[in-house]
Design a protein around this motif. Structure first.
Motif, PDB file in Angstrom:
ATOM      1  N   VAL A 181      54.405 -19.819  -2.560  1.00  0.00           N
ATOM      2  CA  VAL A 181      54.459 -18.550  -3.289  1.00  0.00           C
ATOM      3  C   VAL A 181      55.352 -17.622  -2.477  1.00  0.00           C
ATOM      4  CG1 VAL A 181      53.110 -16.593  -4.137  1.00  0.00           C
ATOM      5  CG2 VAL A 181      52.150 -18.917  -4.254  1.00  0.00           C
ATOM      6  N   LYS A 182      56.365 -17.040  -3.123  1.00  0.00           N
ATOM      7  CA  LYS A 182      57.349 -16.256  -2.374  1.00  0.00           C
ATOM      8  C   LYS A 182      57.220 -14.749  -2.560  1.00  0.00           C
ATOM      9  CE  LYS A 182      60.568 -19.962  -1.828  1.00  0.00           C
ATOM     10  NZ  LYS A 182      61.415 -20.800  -2.614  1.00  0.00           N
ATOM     11  N   THR A 183      56.212 -14.306  -3.314  1.00  0.00           N
ATOM     12  CA  THR A 183      55.970 -12.870  -3.479  1.00  0.00           C
ATOM     13  C   THR A 183      54.566 -12.576  -2.967  1.00  0.00           C
ATOM     14  OG1 THR A 183      54.965 -13.090  -5.663  1.00  0.00           O
ATOM     15  CG2 THR A 183      57.361 -12.845  -5.597  1.00  0.00           C
ATOM     16  N   ASN A 184      54.226 -11.292  -2.864  1.00  0.00           N
ATOM     17  CA  ASN A 184      52.885 -10.954  -2.397  1.00  0.00           C
ATOM     18  C   ASN A 184      51.973 -10.553  -3.562  1.00  0.00           C
ATOM     19  OD1 ASN A 184      54.335  -8.504  -2.702  1.00  0.00           O
ATOM     20  ND2 ASN A 184      52.818  -7.449  -1.448  1.00  0.00           N
ATOM     21  N   LYS A 185      52.232 -11.154  -4.725  1.00  0.00           N
ATOM     22  CA  LYS A 185      51.340 -10.945  -5.861  1.00  0.00           C
ATOM     23  C   LYS A 185      51.525 -12.056  -6.876  1.00  0.00           C
ATOM     24  CE  LYS A 185      54.584  -7.769  -7.932  1.00  0.00           C
ATOM     25  NZ  LYS A 185      54.997  -6.404  -7.889  1.00  0.00           N
ATOM     26  N   LEU A 186      50.480 -12.275  -7.647  1.00  0.00           N
ATOM     27  CA  LEU A 186      50.516 -13.232  -8.754  1.00  0.00           C
ATOM     28  C   LEU A 186      49.969 -12.532  -9.989  1.00  0.00           C
ATOM     29  CD1 LEU A 186      49.093 -16.492  -7.110  1.00  0.00           C
ATOM     30  CD2 LEU A 186      51.466 -16.017  -7.720  1.00  0.00           C
ATOM     31  N   PRO A 187      50.621 -12.715 -11.134  1.00  0.00           N
ATOM     32  CA  PRO A 187      50.083 -12.130 -12.365  1.00  0.00           C
ATOM     33  C   PRO A 187      48.900 -12.959 -12.866  1.00  0.00           C
ATOM     34  CG  PRO A 187      52.003 -13.449 -12.885  1.00  0.00           C
ATOM     35  CD  PRO A 187      51.849 -13.474 -11.379  1.00  0.00           C
TER      36      PRO A 187
ATOM     37  N   LYS B  76      57.318 -16.669   5.313  1.00  0.00           N
ATOM     38  CA  LYS B  76      58.307 -17.296   4.426  1.00  0.00           C
ATOM     39  C   LYS B  76      57.682 -17.552   3.055  1.00  0.00           C
ATOM     40  CE  LYS B  76      61.754 -19.336   7.373  1.00  0.00           C
ATOM     41  NZ  LYS B  76      61.339 -19.387   8.760  1.00  0.00           N
ATOM     42  N   THR B  77      56.414 -17.963   3.066  1.00  0.00           N
ATOM     43  CA  THR B  77      55.690 -18.223   1.819  1.00  0.00           C
ATOM     44  C   THR B  77      54.209 -17.887   2.012  1.00  0.00           C
ATOM     45  OG1 THR B  77      55.134 -20.525   2.360  1.00  0.00           O
ATOM     46  CG2 THR B  77      57.220 -20.159   1.161  1.00  0.00           C
ATOM     47  N   TYR B  78      53.492 -17.913   0.886  1.00  0.00           N
ATOM     48  CA  TYR B  78      52.044 -17.727   0.894  1.00  0.00           C
ATOM     49  C   TYR B  78      51.419 -18.908   0.158  1.00  0.00           C
ATOM     50  CZ  TYR B  78      53.329 -12.927   2.043  1.00  0.00           C
ATOM     51  OH  TYR B  78      53.873 -11.813   2.644  1.00  0.00           O
TER      52      TYR B  78
ATOM     53  N   ALA C 104      49.330 -16.470   4.815  1.00  0.00           N
ATOM     54  CA  ALA C 104      50.742 -16.158   5.055  1.00  0.00           C
ATOM     55  C   ALA C 104      51.270 -17.232   5.998  1.00  0.00           C
ATOM     56  CB  ALA C 104      50.880 -14.777   5.681  1.00  0.00           C
ATOM     57  N   LEU C 105      52.384 -17.845   5.607  1.00  0.00           N
ATOM     58  CA  LEU C 105      52.904 -19.001   6.349  1.00  0.00           C
ATOM     59  C   LEU C 105      54.335 -18.770   6.830  1.00  0.00           C
ATOM     60  CD1 LEU C 105      51.608 -21.554   3.713  1.00  0.00           C
ATOM     61  CD2 LEU C 105      50.519 -21.003   5.894  1.00  0.00           C
ATOM     62  N   ASP C 106      54.670 -19.425   7.933  1.00  0.00           N
ATOM     63  CA  ASP C 106      56.021 -19.302   8.487  1.00  0.00           C
ATOM     64  C   ASP C 106      56.938 -20.427   8.014  1.00  0.00           C
ATOM     65  OD1 ASP C 106      55.164 -21.555   9.859  1.00  0.00           O
ATOM     66  OD2 ASP C 106      55.329 -20.660  11.861  1.00  0.00           O
TER      67      ASP C 106
END
Length: 149
Positions: free
Chosen positions: A62-68, A38-40, A112-114
């Motif tokens: 964090v809801k995407t699998n990348k950070l700028p 669900k989030t990271y 990675a979290l549920d």
């Protein structure tokens, strides 16, 4: 889960730009998308600090699998909620080991979290670790080193 950055490779040196000797901005990060996450959350730790493990960054929800690169140093960002590092500041605080020390290692731990957490102010790494208990479905890390000149 593989974690990577265009700024440095795993076990390489972190460029000065991302440290207290440079612009002190967070590096970009990417990681494998984890099914059912669900989030990271990210916790950056320096286990080589003289007083024990020193926390450089706490960010969650964090809801995407990348950070700028260069996430603003505010609690609420477009990418997640930032907690307090061991410099006593919100957001990323780059590597800044004592000049007399050999290179320190900086572990960018991605979880990675549920779950998505309720927003709380002033979350520390210890707070986040407690919140994450029982909710971690995968974990990855990239480690970079830094030594001041």
């Amino acid at each position: 889960m593989n974690v990577r950055s265009s700024a440095f490779k795993h076990e390489d040196f972190i460029p000065v730009k991302y440290t207290c000797d440079g612009s002190n901005v967070s590096p970009d990060l990417q990681w494998d998308e984890v099914p059912n996450a669900k989030t990271y959350a990210i916790i950056v730790e320096d286990p080589d600090a003289p007083g024990g493990t020193f926390i450089h960054w706490v960010i969650y929800n964090v809801k995407t699998n990348k950070l700028p690169e260069n996430i603003k140093k505010t609690e609420k960002t477009d990418y997640g909620i930032q907690g307090v590092n061991d410099f006593g500041e919100v957001g990323y605080g780059g590597p800044c080991p004592p000049r007399t020390h050999p290179p320190h290692r900086y572990f960018f731990n991605v979880y990675a979290l549920d779950i998505e957490f309720p927003v709380k102010s002033g979350v520390t790494a210890d707070d986040l670790k407690s919140m994450m208990e029982g909710h971690i479905i995968d974990k990855g890390v990239i480690m970079g080193k830094y030594k001041r000149r």
